[in-house]
Design a protein around this motif. Structure first.
Motif, short mmCIF file in Angstrom:
data_model
loop_
_atom_site.label_atom_id
_atom_site.label_comp_id
_atom_site.label_asym_id
_atom_site.label_seq_id
_atom_site.Cartn_x
_atom_site.Cartn_y
_atom_site.Cartn_z
N PHE A 102 0.85 -1.19 0.00
CA PHE A 102 0.00 0.00 0.00
C PHE A 102 0.88 1.23 0.00
O PHE A 102 1.73 1.41 0.88
CB PHE A 102 -0.92 0.02 1.22
CG PHE A 102 -1.84 1.23 1.25
CD1 PHE A 102 -3.10 1.18 0.66
CD2 PHE A 102 -1.44 2.41 1.85
CE1 PHE A 102 -3.93 2.29 0.68
CE2 PHE A 102 -2.26 3.52 1.88
CZ PHE A 102 -3.52 3.47 1.30
N SER A 103 0.68 2.10 -0.98
CA SER A 103 1.41 3.36 -1.07
C SER A 103 0.38 4.49 -1.13
O SER A 103 -0.39 4.58 -2.09
CB SER A 103 2.31 3.38 -2.31
OG SER A 103 3.09 4.55 -2.36
N GLY A 104 0.35 5.30 -0.11
CA GLY A 104 -0.63 6.38 -0.02
C GLY A 104 -0.55 7.04 1.34
O GLY A 104 0.53 7.16 1.91
N HIS A 105 -1.68 7.47 1.86
CA HIS A 105 -1.73 8.11 3.18
C HIS A 105 -2.24 7.14 4.24
O HIS A 105 -3.08 6.28 3.96
CB HIS A 105 -2.66 9.33 3.16
CG HIS A 105 -2.06 10.55 2.55
ND1 HIS A 105 -0.88 11.11 3.00
CD2 HIS A 105 -2.48 11.34 1.53
CE1 HIS A 105 -0.61 12.19 2.28
NE2 HIS A 105 -1.55 12.33 1.38
N GLY A 106 -1.73 7.29 5.45
CA GLY A 106 -2.24 6.58 6.61
C GLY A 106 -2.46 7.57 7.74
O GLY A 106 -1.89 8.66 7.73
N LEU A 107 -3.29 7.21 8.70
CA LEU A 107 -3.65 8.17 9.74
C LEU A 107 -4.04 7.42 11.02
O LEU A 107 -4.62 6.33 10.97
CB LEU A 107 -4.84 9.01 9.26
CG LEU A 107 -5.13 10.33 9.98
CD1 LEU A 107 -3.93 11.27 9.88
CD2 LEU A 107 -6.36 10.99 9.36
N GLN A 108 -3.69 8.01 12.16
CA GLN A 108 -4.08 7.50 13.46
C GLN A 108 -4.92 8.57 14.15
O GLN A 108 -4.43 9.68 14.40
CB GLN A 108 -2.84 7.18 14.30
CG GLN A 108 -3.10 6.88 15.76
CD GLN A 108 -3.59 5.47 15.99
OE1 GLN A 108 -3.40 4.62 15.14
NE2 GLN A 108 -4.20 5.22 17.12
N VAL A 109 -6.20 8.28 14.43
CA VAL A 109 -7.10 9.27 15.04
C VAL A 109 -7.93 8.59 16.11
O VAL A 109 -8.57 7.56 15.84
CB VAL A 109 -8.03 9.91 13.99
CG1 VAL A 109 -9.03 10.84 14.66
CG2 VAL A 109 -7.23 10.67 12.95
N GLY A 110 -7.94 9.15 17.30
CA GLY A 110 -8.79 8.64 18.37
C GLY A 110 -8.57 7.18 18.69
O GLY A 110 -9.52 6.46 18.97
N GLY A 111 -7.32 6.74 18.60
CA GLY A 111 -7.02 5.36 18.91
C GLY A 111 -7.31 4.37 17.79
O GLY A 111 -7.16 3.17 17.98
N VAL A 112 -7.71 4.87 16.62
CA VAL A 112 -8.01 4.01 15.48
C VAL A 112 -7.03 4.32 14.36
O VAL A 112 -6.81 5.48 14.02
CB VAL A 112 -9.45 4.21 14.98
CG1 VAL A 112 -9.73 3.30 13.79
CG2 VAL A 112 -10.45 3.95 16.10
N SER A 113 -6.43 3.27 13.78
CA SER A 113 -5.49 3.44 12.67
C SER A 113 -6.22 3.20 11.35
O SER A 113 -7.00 2.26 11.24
CB SER A 113 -4.31 2.47 12.79
OG SER A 113 -3.58 2.73 13.97
N TYR A 114 -5.95 4.07 10.37
CA TYR A 114 -6.61 3.98 9.08
C TYR A 114 -5.59 3.99 7.94
O TYR A 114 -4.56 4.67 8.03
CB TYR A 114 -7.55 5.17 8.85
CG TYR A 114 -8.68 5.32 9.83
CD1 TYR A 114 -9.88 4.63 9.66
CD2 TYR A 114 -8.57 6.20 10.91
CE1 TYR A 114 -10.93 4.79 10.55
CE2 TYR A 114 -9.62 6.38 11.80
CZ TYR A 114 -10.80 5.67 11.62
OH TYR A 114 -11.84 5.84 12.50
N LEU A 115 -5.91 3.27 6.87
CA LEU A 115 -5.36 3.55 5.55
C LEU A 115 -6.40 4.38 4.82
O LEU A 115 -7.61 4.16 4.97
CB LEU A 115 -5.08 2.26 4.78
CG LEU A 115 -4.02 1.32 5.37
CD1 LEU A 115 -3.90 0.07 4.50
CD2 LEU A 115 -2.68 2.01 5.51
N LEU A 116 -5.95 5.34 4.01
CA LEU A 116 -6.89 6.23 3.33
C LEU A 116 -7.10 5.77 1.89
O LEU A 116 -6.22 5.97 1.05
CB LEU A 116 -6.38 7.67 3.36
CG LEU A 116 -6.18 8.30 4.74
CD1 LEU A 116 -5.94 9.80 4.61
CD2 LEU A 116 -7.36 8.04 5.66
N PRO A 117 -8.25 5.16 1.58
CA PRO A 117 -8.56 4.82 0.19
C PRO A 117 -8.91 6.09 -0.58
O PRO A 117 -8.97 7.20 -0.02
CB PRO A 117 -9.76 3.89 0.32
CG PRO A 117 -10.40 4.26 1.60
CD PRO A 117 -9.29 4.72 2.51
N VAL A 118 -9.17 5.94 -1.87
CA VAL A 118 -9.29 7.11 -2.74
C VAL A 118 -10.49 7.98 -2.40
O VAL A 118 -10.51 9.17 -2.70
CB VAL A 118 -9.35 6.63 -4.21
CG1 VAL A 118 -10.69 5.98 -4.53
CG2 VAL A 118 -9.04 7.75 -5.17
#
Length: 452
Positions: A102-118
């Protein structure tokens, strides 16, 4: 005797492990204008998929999702990513290998980790982003298989308004990636906690992926052409910081997995693949048909022509293609040949000898509408200014200076399109037609980008 054959067949099938790959690259985000674009994420995914195909992994086992695609099922949406991951994981037998890149953005918010789909919207992550918990659940269906995650989701802070100083890998995000219920699972993150993963303008890739591709292309291969996880981890741990040091950066890949875990990431190349030279397929058509085609001065046949040209060293190269037909002007064009199943198409419109043509500065087009170059001035509306762009011969029209309404009327469009306002712009030249395949191929060659 039948029982012996059955036992031998079962043993041979058990030893024939499969490799499955899902490569995802997202340069641009569709829904939220505040998500910062990336430069080379789609390039990364395309090149990784190509590397595994080139190593002999069957086409049916390699899936690619990038933000450049327009076909809905090939777009890197959260639903598509999870669906393909689940499908590939369910196909895995014990001993198989599943690679998720996976090449893109990732984010950690409020104790939840996300990969950012399009389709991600930073104001509605719970409905639009892809929780890593969902990714892990999909991968846990590959019980008994080896799983490798290559994650480059720490290149930039997703919000455009924040600076590069905020673009650092979060510790909680790093901990939450690996599926713990899969004993044979490992994760390689592009950078360590508190660091940023940089992009490399020279290679048009992320620095991490550029090093990865260089290793897969040769230095990491054993005698049978395979690449093992242990060698890959050691190579990335050494080569990525070396790149960072040369460029005044700090970046060290992070490995998360059992200490003693080791498996084949890139499978051994089949003998047929190793012994035969790599090829690129070229299709040449012309209007009218029946023109003689020569590549680098060597006659190959008449249009329509489909020919496979060897690439002995496995590297892309440019060749000169000449098209000639009695009574028509000879045409020549430079074509880029690339390995890995790429299909190059050159469509040439031939002009009759003696037809007066406007000046064509710059390189030959390589593609033109039938008879267009001989008629375009007469057929365009009068009263406007036209020109042929010197760089590539593209016809353009001058758009005069003026005002236009920017935004949507009340009750229409999204919030960022309001309020509607008047904007003044200066005069500018606009292409009359979409960019041709040949022109875009030259652009990709000049910028070292892969053809889509």
């Amino acid at each position: 005797m039948i029982r012996v054959i059955a036992v031998l067949l079962a043993a041979s099938l058990a030893g024939a492990s499969e490799t499955y790959v899902l490569a995802v690259g997202i340069d641009r985000y569709d829904r939220d204008w505040a998500v910062a674009p990336l430069s080379y994420a789609a390039n990364d995914a395309v090149a990784v998929a190509r590397a595994f195909r080139g190593a002999g992994v069957p086409e049916r086992n390699v899936r690619l999702l990038t933000s450049r695609e327009t076909v809905p099922l090939q777009r890197p949406t959260g639903a598509n990513i999870l669906d393909l991951l689940s499908r590939l994981a369910r196909r895995c037998d014990p001993g198989d290998t599943l690679v998720f890149m996976f090449s893109g953005h990732g984010l950690q918010v409020g104790g939840v980790s996300y990969l950012l789909p399009v389709e991600s919207d930073l104001d509605h992550l719970d409905r639009t982003a892809l929780p890593l918990d969902d990714v892990r659940l999909a991968l846990e269906q590959a019980q008994g298989a080896n799983v490798l995650l290559l994650i480059d989701a720490c290149r930039n802070e997703p919000r455009k308004a924040r600076g590069a100083g905020n673009a650092l890998l979060d510790g909680e995000f790093a901990k939450g990636v690996r599926p713990r219920r899969v004993p044979g699972a490992a994760v390689i993150l592009a950078c360590d906690v508190g660091q940023r993963a940089w992009e490399d303008p020279e290679t048009h890739h992320g620095a991490f992926t550029a090093v990865l591709l260089r290793g897969l292309a040769g230095p990491l291969r054993s005698g049978d052409g395979s690449v093992r996880l242990s060698r890959l981890v050691d190579y990335l741990a050494r080569a990525v910081p070396e790149w960072a040091s040369r460029n005044g950066r700090q970046q060290t890949p992070r490995f998360d997995g059992p200490v003693d875990l080791d498996f084949v990431v890139l499978p051994p190349r089949p003998n047929a693949v190793r012994e035969l030279p790599l090829v690129s397929t070229l299709k040449v058509t012309s209007l009218p048909a029946g023109a003689a085609v020569a590549v680098e001065g060597k006659p190959l046949g008449k249009t329509p022509l489909l020919v496979r040209l060897p690439l002995p060293d496995g590297q892309s190269r440019r060749v000169t293609v000449e098209v000639a037909l009695a009574g028509y002007q000879r045409r020549a064009a430079d074509v880029g040949l690339m390995p890995g199943g790429f299909h190059q198409w050159l469509n040439v419109a031939l002009d009759r000898v003696g037809v007066a043509l406007p000046p064509r500065p710059g390189p030959a087009l390589g593609f033109a509408l039938p008879g267009y170059l001989g008629r375009w001035r007469a057929e365009l509306p009068a009263g406007l200014r036209y020109r042929l762009r010197a760089a590539d011969g593209m016809p353009q029209v001058l758009i005069p200076a003026g005002e236009f309404g920017m935004g949507s009327p009340d009750g229409q469009g999204s919030a960022i399109e309001h309020p509607r306002k008047r904007v003044s712009v200066g005069a500018f030249w606009m292409d009359l037609h979409p960019v041709t395949v040949a022109q875009f191929e030259r652009y990709c060659s000049a910028t070292s980008r892969p053809m889509p």
